[in-house]
Design a protein around this motif. Sequence first.
Motif, PDB file in Angstrom:
ATOM      1  N   GLY A 196     -87.229  99.740   7.637  1.00  0.00           N
ATOM      2  CA  GLY A 196     -85.784  99.633   7.755  1.00  0.00           C
ATOM      3  C   GLY A 196     -85.304  98.194   7.730  1.00  0.00           C
ATOM      4  O   GLY A 196     -84.291  97.875   7.099  1.00  0.00           O
ATOM      5  N   VAL A 197     -86.031  97.320   8.400  1.00  0.00           N
ATOM      6  CA  VAL A 197     -85.658  95.907   8.403  1.00  0.00           C
ATOM      7  C   VAL A 197     -85.798  95.322   7.006  1.00  0.00           C
ATOM      8  O   VAL A 197     -84.953  94.555   6.539  1.00  0.00           O
ATOM      9  CB  VAL A 197     -86.523  95.115   9.414  1.00  0.00           C
ATOM     10  CG1 VAL A 197     -86.278  93.617   9.276  1.00  0.00           C
ATOM     11  CG2 VAL A 197     -86.207  95.564  10.839  1.00  0.00           C
ATOM     12  N   GLU A 198     -86.864  95.683   6.308  1.00  0.00           N
ATOM     13  CA  GLU A 198     -87.108  95.123   4.977  1.00  0.00           C
ATOM     14  C   GLU A 198     -86.101  95.608   3.948  1.00  0.00           C
ATOM     15  O   GLU A 198     -85.601  94.826   3.135  1.00  0.00           O
ATOM     16  CB  GLU A 198     -88.517  95.485   4.500  1.00  0.00           C
ATOM     17  CG  GLU A 198     -88.828  94.962   3.106  1.00  0.00           C
ATOM     18  CD  GLU A 198     -90.172  95.439   2.594  1.00  0.00           C
ATOM     19  OE1 GLU A 198     -90.445  95.225   1.393  1.00  0.00           O
ATOM     20  OE2 GLU A 198     -90.934  96.021   3.374  1.00  0.00           O
ATOM     21  N   THR A 199     -85.786  96.911   3.977  1.00  0.00           N
ATOM     22  CA  THR A 199     -84.950  97.490   2.919  1.00  0.00           C
ATOM     23  C   THR A 199     -83.489  97.634   3.299  1.00  0.00           C
ATOM     24  O   THR A 199     -82.631  97.782   2.422  1.00  0.00           O
ATOM     25  CB  THR A 199     -85.467  98.884   2.525  1.00  0.00           C
ATOM     26  OG1 THR A 199     -85.287  99.791   3.629  1.00  0.00           O
ATOM     27  CG2 THR A 199     -86.940  98.833   2.133  1.00  0.00           C
ATOM     28  N   SER A 218     -80.975  97.665  11.802  1.00  0.00           N
ATOM     29  CA  SER A 218     -79.769  96.909  11.440  1.00  0.00           C
ATOM     30  C   SER A 218     -79.586  95.692  12.328  1.00  0.00           C
ATOM     31  O   SER A 218     -79.202  94.613  11.858  1.00  0.00           O
ATOM     32  CB  SER A 218     -78.531  97.810  11.542  1.00  0.00           C
ATOM     33  OG  SER A 218     -78.543  98.810  10.554  1.00  0.00           O
ATOM     34  N   VAL A 219     -79.841  95.863  13.621  1.00  0.00           N
ATOM     35  CA  VAL A 219     -79.621  94.762  14.557  1.00  0.00           C
ATOM     36  C   VAL A 219     -80.645  93.651  14.323  1.00  0.00           C
ATOM     37  O   VAL A 219     -80.327  92.462  14.418  1.00  0.00           O
ATOM     38  CB  VAL A 219     -79.655  95.275  16.008  1.00  0.00           C
ATOM     39  CG1 VAL A 219     -79.301  94.149  16.984  1.00  0.00           C
ATOM     40  CG2 VAL A 219     -78.667  96.435  16.188  1.00  0.00           C
ATOM     41  N   GLN A 233     -72.279  99.231  10.545  1.00  0.00           N
ATOM     42  CA  GLN A 233     -72.000 100.599  10.155  1.00  0.00           C
ATOM     43  C   GLN A 233     -72.474 100.919   8.745  1.00  0.00           C
ATOM     44  O   GLN A 233     -72.818 102.057   8.455  1.00  0.00           O
ATOM     45  CB  GLN A 233     -70.490 100.852  10.228  1.00  0.00           C
ATOM     46  CG  GLN A 233     -69.928 100.883  11.631  1.00  0.00           C
ATOM     47  CD  GLN A 233     -68.425 100.953  11.573  1.00  0.00           C
ATOM     48  OE1 GLN A 233     -67.770  99.941  11.482  1.00  0.00           O
ATOM     49  NE2 GLN A 233     -67.876 102.135  11.610  1.00  0.00           N
ATOM     50  N   THR A 234     -72.501  99.931   7.855  1.00  0.00           N
ATOM     51  CA  THR A 234     -72.739 100.198   6.445  1.00  0.00           C
ATOM     52  C   THR A 234     -74.209 100.267   6.078  1.00  0.00           C
ATOM     53  O   THR A 234     -74.553 100.198   4.916  1.00  0.00           O
ATOM     54  CB  THR A 234     -72.061  99.130   5.585  1.00  0.00           C
ATOM     55  OG1 THR A 234     -72.581  97.856   5.950  1.00  0.00           O
ATOM     56  CG2 THR A 234     -70.577  99.136   5.778  1.00  0.00           C
ATOM     57  N   ASN A 235     -75.092 100.428   7.051  1.00  0.00           N
ATOM     58  CA  ASN A 235     -76.515 100.387   6.741  1.00  0.00           C
ATOM     59  C   ASN A 235     -76.990 101.594   5.935  1.00  0.00           C
ATOM     60  O   ASN A 235     -78.137 101.646   5.532  1.00  0.00           O
ATOM     61  CB  ASN A 235     -77.349 100.298   8.027  1.00  0.00           C
ATOM     62  CG  ASN A 235     -77.164 101.509   8.909  1.00  0.00           C
ATOM     63  OD1 ASN A 235     -76.080 102.054   9.019  1.00  0.00           O
ATOM     64  ND2 ASN A 235     -78.222 101.939   9.561  1.00  0.00           N
ATOM     65  N   GLN A 236     -76.128 102.585   5.685  1.00  0.00           N
ATOM     66  CA  GLN A 236     -76.538 103.745   4.905  1.00  0.00           C
ATOM     67  C   GLN A 236     -76.151 103.616   3.439  1.00  0.00           C
ATOM     68  O   GLN A 236     -76.381 104.518   2.656  1.00  0.00           O
ATOM     69  CB  GLN A 236     -75.896 105.014   5.480  1.00  0.00           C
ATOM     70  CG  GLN A 236     -76.517 105.432   6.804  1.00  0.00           C
ATOM     71  CD  GLN A 236     -77.869 106.083   6.628  1.00  0.00           C
ATOM     72  OE1 GLN A 236     -78.527 105.926   5.611  1.00  0.00           O
ATOM     73  NE2 GLN A 236     -78.314 106.814   7.613  1.00  0.00           N
TER      74      GLN A 236
END
Length: 342
Positions: free
Chosen positions: A279-282, A6-7, A95-98
Amino acid sequence: MPEGHSVHRIARQFERNFVGRQVQASSPQGRFAAGAAELSGRVPTKAQAVGKQMFLEFDGQVWLRVHLGLYGAWDFAGEILVDPTIASANGRMGQTNQRGTDLGGADDAPVFDDAGENSLTSIGAPRKTRVHVRMSEQTKGLDEADGLEAADAEWPPPVVGQVRLRLMTDVTCADLRGPTACVVETPEQIDAVIARLGPDPLVGDPAENEERFVAAVRRRNVAIGLLLMDQSVVSGIGNVYRAEMLYRARLDPHTPGKAIPEEIVRELWHDWDRLLRIGVETGQMMTMDGLEGEAWRKAMAHRDDRHWVYHRAGLPCRVCGTEIVLEEMAARKLYWCPGCQR
């Protein structure tokens, strides 16, 4: 807590939308008024993530360091150019990365989460902004530039909630809420912070990073479940990635680092590299391999369909059927399978 992917996504948003453009800074909440005054009128020259911290360099050798912690998040509004190297453009990043994400495809159909929300337009606090998203050249109805466009927007956007820091260019706004750290620092202070952090697969020399990780793990008589969460050992791993990586490696979380064969430690590092890039891509912590078609879309839309053990306490292991265990390790929740991880 937002994990490393996320960061990195946030840093890329700043690189694309703020670097090279003069910003006005303010602290609507008032808690960062002095820092905002020091930043206001400057031009960001570099945005970088290392693990769970973001570093934004401004002209005049001034840096902003932000650690989101448990509750922090950035909200972006206005005209937002989407980094072409990532597959979705979450309005709210933190927070909303899920939440669900847009996967594109032949019909560019968005994937929604359980609540029927799409992270491309559900960006946290209510806004008087109608946002349009363009993720690829095939998307219809927008101009040629990949990005987000705000129509009928109130500008500047209204302040919603406790905004610690607001950064604005002529066309883009970023609001920071609830961070653990939001500080203005010198280059020397930034160097000292980064020096204390463990290696990040997306920062620095790959070979050197791997050797640092292997050495840090194999010299410690500390449980690997603790070492992976130690940001001085490796940067960016949190509860979700920790549980999933250990399962993927079939490692008992209580195994001391020094007792793990070197080749297994190296495999852990390479797996972290792979998972972080996904994770960075999606925008999602996708940790299950081999999913295609509807199975992939379902996993992207539902957290419980994209993990092996995380958040599955009491449920049977997807491989061996053993009940997934939930325990506390250093006051953090740890999910693992006693059948596969032994």
